[in-house]
Design a protein around this motif. Structure first.
Motif, mmCIF file in Angstrom:
data_model
loop_
_atom_site.group_PDB
_atom_site.id
_atom_site.type_symbol
_atom_site.label_atom_id
_atom_site.label_comp_id
_atom_site.label_asym_id
_atom_site.label_seq_id
_atom_site.Cartn_x
_atom_site.Cartn_y
_atom_site.Cartn_z
ATOM 1 N N ARG A 190 0.856 -1.197 0.000
ATOM 2 C CA ARG A 190 0.000 0.000 0.000
ATOM 3 C C ARG A 190 0.887 1.241 0.000
ATOM 4 O O ARG A 190 1.833 1.345 0.784
ATOM 5 C CB ARG A 190 -0.895 -0.019 1.225
ATOM 6 C CG ARG A 190 -1.867 1.130 1.301
ATOM 7 C CD ARG A 190 -2.725 0.996 2.569
ATOM 8 N NE ARG A 190 -3.444 2.194 2.870
ATOM 9 C CZ ARG A 190 -4.679 2.464 2.450
ATOM 10 N NH1 ARG A 190 -5.336 1.582 1.736
ATOM 11 N NH2 ARG A 190 -5.258 3.603 2.776
ATOM 12 N N VAL A 191 0.577 2.182 -0.897
ATOM 13 C CA VAL A 191 1.341 3.415 -1.013
ATOM 14 C C VAL A 191 0.377 4.586 -0.980
ATOM 15 O O VAL A 191 -0.565 4.645 -1.776
ATOM 16 C CB VAL A 191 2.158 3.450 -2.330
ATOM 17 C CG1 VAL A 191 2.952 4.740 -2.449
ATOM 18 C CG2 VAL A 191 3.059 2.234 -2.456
ATOM 19 N N GLU A 192 0.606 5.514 -0.037
ATOM 20 C CA GLU A 192 -0.190 6.741 0.041
ATOM 21 C C GLU A 192 0.372 7.734 -0.975
ATOM 22 O O GLU A 192 1.589 7.950 -1.034
ATOM 23 C CB GLU A 192 -0.113 7.347 1.441
ATOM 24 C CG GLU A 192 -0.589 6.421 2.541
ATOM 25 C CD GLU A 192 -2.102 6.268 2.589
ATOM 26 O OE1 GLU A 192 -2.822 7.202 2.183
ATOM 27 O OE2 GLU A 192 -2.564 5.203 3.039
ATOM 28 N N LEU A 193 -0.504 8.340 -1.757
ATOM 29 C CA LEU A 193 -0.098 9.298 -2.785
ATOM 30 C C LEU A 193 -0.760 10.634 -2.477
ATOM 31 O O LEU A 193 -1.950 10.819 -2.722
ATOM 32 C CB LEU A 193 -0.514 8.789 -4.168
ATOM 33 C CG LEU A 193 0.005 7.389 -4.533
ATOM 34 C CD1 LEU A 193 -0.705 6.856 -5.754
ATOM 35 C CD2 LEU A 193 1.514 7.433 -4.728
ATOM 36 N N ALA A 194 0.008 11.559 -1.952
ATOM 37 C CA ALA A 194 -0.533 12.833 -1.485
ATOM 38 C C ALA A 194 -1.020 13.721 -2.621
ATOM 39 O O ALA A 194 -1.954 14.502 -2.446
ATOM 40 C CB ALA A 194 0.523 13.583 -0.667
ATOM 41 N N GLU A 254 -2.580 0.298 -4.227
ATOM 42 C CA GLU A 254 -2.228 -1.039 -3.751
ATOM 43 C C GLU A 254 -1.576 -1.758 -4.913
ATOM 44 O O GLU A 254 -2.168 -1.880 -5.982
ATOM 45 C CB GLU A 254 -3.464 -1.791 -3.256
ATOM 46 C CG GLU A 254 -3.952 -1.310 -1.926
ATOM 47 C CD GLU A 254 -5.008 -2.235 -1.329
ATOM 48 O OE1 GLU A 254 -5.350 -3.266 -1.942
ATOM 49 O OE2 GLU A 254 -5.474 -1.907 -0.237
ATOM 50 N N LEU A 255 -0.358 -2.215 -4.692
ATOM 51 C CA LEU A 255 0.411 -2.886 -5.725
ATOM 52 C C LEU A 255 0.559 -4.349 -5.364
ATOM 53 O O LEU A 255 0.936 -4.681 -4.240
ATOM 54 C CB LEU A 255 1.797 -2.249 -5.853
ATOM 55 C CG LEU A 255 1.819 -0.804 -6.322
ATOM 56 C CD1 LEU A 255 1.650 0.149 -5.166
ATOM 57 C CD2 LEU A 255 3.107 -0.529 -7.055
ATOM 58 N N ARG A 293 10.272 -15.011 -7.757
ATOM 59 C CA ARG A 293 10.605 -13.587 -7.617
ATOM 60 C C ARG A 293 9.700 -12.786 -8.525
ATOM 61 O O ARG A 293 9.513 -13.128 -9.685
ATOM 62 C CB ARG A 293 12.050 -13.342 -8.032
ATOM 63 C CG ARG A 293 13.047 -13.433 -6.924
ATOM 64 C CD ARG A 293 14.462 -12.992 -7.330
ATOM 65 N NE ARG A 293 14.517 -11.897 -8.277
ATOM 66 C CZ ARG A 293 14.799 -12.043 -9.577
ATOM 67 N NH1 ARG A 293 15.050 -13.203 -10.095
ATOM 68 N NH2 ARG A 293 14.854 -10.998 -10.361
ATOM 69 N N PRO A 294 9.124 -11.700 -8.037
ATOM 70 C CA PRO A 294 8.296 -10.885 -8.930
ATOM 71 C C PRO A 294 9.165 -10.169 -9.964
ATOM 72 O O PRO A 294 10.331 -9.883 -9.712
ATOM 73 C CB PRO A 294 7.627 -9.878 -8.001
ATOM 74 C CG PRO A 294 8.380 -9.924 -6.731
ATOM 75 C CD PRO A 294 9.149 -11.216 -6.686
ATOM 76 N N ILE A 295 8.592 -9.903 -11.136
ATOM 77 C CA ILE A 295 9.302 -9.179 -12.179
ATOM 78 C C ILE A 295 9.506 -7.724 -11.790
ATOM 79 O O ILE A 295 10.403 -7.050 -12.242
ATOM 80 C CB ILE A 295 8.546 -9.298 -13.532
ATOM 81 C CG1 ILE A 295 9.420 -8.862 -14.689
ATOM 82 C CG2 ILE A 295 7.262 -8.509 -13.504
ATOM 83 C CD1 ILE A 295 8.846 -9.184 -16.042
ATOM 84 N N ILE A 296 8.663 -7.239 -10.880
ATOM 85 C CA ILE A 296 8.717 -5.856 -10.405
ATOM 86 C C ILE A 296 9.292 -5.848 -8.997
ATOM 87 O O ILE A 296 8.810 -6.565 -8.130
ATOM 88 C CB ILE A 296 7.298 -5.248 -10.350
ATOM 89 C CG1 ILE A 296 6.561 -5.439 -11.662
ATOM 90 C CG2 ILE A 296 7.351 -3.787 -9.951
ATOM 91 C CD1 ILE A 296 7.104 -4.690 -12.802
ATOM 92 N N ASP A 297 10.281 -5.005 -8.762
ATOM 93 C CA ASP A 297 10.829 -4.844 -7.417
ATOM 94 C C ASP A 297 10.129 -3.670 -6.760
ATOM 95 O O ASP A 297 10.314 -2.519 -7.156
ATOM 96 C CB ASP A 297 12.332 -4.602 -7.479
ATOM 97 C CG ASP A 297 12.955 -4.440 -6.101
ATOM 98 O OD1 ASP A 297 12.287 -4.737 -5.093
ATOM 99 O OD2 ASP A 297 14.124 -4.023 -6.054
ATOM 100 N N LEU A 298 9.300 -3.942 -5.758
ATOM 101 C CA LEU A 298 8.529 -2.892 -5.100
ATOM 102 C C LEU A 298 9.244 -2.296 -3.901
ATOM 103 O O LEU A 298 8.708 -1.441 -3.224
ATOM 104 C CB LEU A 298 7.167 -3.442 -4.672
ATOM 105 C CG LEU A 298 6.293 -3.948 -5.809
ATOM 106 C CD1 LEU A 298 5.020 -4.557 -5.260
ATOM 107 C CD2 LEU A 298 5.995 -2.855 -6.790
ATOM 108 N N ASN A 299 10.440 -2.735 -3.613
ATOM 109 C CA ASN A 299 11.191 -2.198 -2.466
ATOM 110 C C ASN A 299 12.009 -0.988 -2.831
ATOM 111 O O ASN A 299 12.350 -0.716 -3.873
ATOM 112 C CB ASN A 299 12.092 -3.280 -1.881
ATOM 113 C CG ASN A 299 11.263 -4.434 -1.375
ATOM 114 O OD1 ASN A 299 10.236 -4.227 -0.768
ATOM 115 N ND2 ASN A 299 11.710 -5.638 -1.666
#
Length: 155
Positions: free
Chosen positions: A5-9, A138-139, A149-155
């Motif tokens: 979860r990412v908050e986008l102001a 939400e990703l 391993r996911p193709i996308i690195d969300l870290n």
């Protein structure tokens, strides 16, 4: 893997998240991103951030009326789809998507549910929602076939 979860102001935060996803996808060589959310939730803004970070220059057109807009930058192909206006999922077949292999093309698909059954599976699903004056994303990254391993690195 549980969703991130990412908050986008504001719009700048949405563009920055798109850029972060874009940098990760470009190193993977291709992939499919489903962008979900109500009208005005920020799907096109996120796609714009991704495309700019990948080096796409010039005018970025929303594919609302054309259904798809292809782009290229740095030897990478991109395909931005907006399927909102499809009346039937089978209409996806008429778009010529076979010319854009997911192994070498980054697909950004707005309203993927409108093309259900005719689209490749997503490597990443981004669900955007309006949250007060901002947005929340939400990703959910799908594991690849190799090593979970996911193709996308969300870290």
């Amino acid at each position: 893997m549980s969703p991130t979860r990412v908050e986008l102001a504001d719009e700048a935060a949405t563009l920055a998240l798109g850029a972060r996803i874009g940098r990760s996808l470009c190193t993977a060589g291709g992939g499919v991103v489903y962008l979900r959310g109500d009208l005005g939730a920020g799907k096109t803004t996120l796609a714009r951030g991704l495309l700019r970070a990948a080096g796409v220059e010039g005018t970025l057109r929303s594919p609302t009326y054309t259904l798809m807009e292809p782009y290229a930058a740095g030897g990478q192909s991109f395909l931005h789809l907006d399927l909102y206006r499809l009346a039937d999922p089978a209409e996806v077949e008429q778009l010529g998507l076979r010319d854009y292999p997911v192994e070498t093309t980054v697909w950004l698909v707005e309203w993927p549910e409108k093309g259900a059954g005719f689209l490749p599976p997503a490597n990443l699903e981004v669900r955007l929602a309006i949250d007060g004056a901002g947005r929340v994303a939400e990703l959910d990254a799908a594991p690849t076939n190799a090593g979970n391993r996911p193709i996308i690195d969300l870290n």
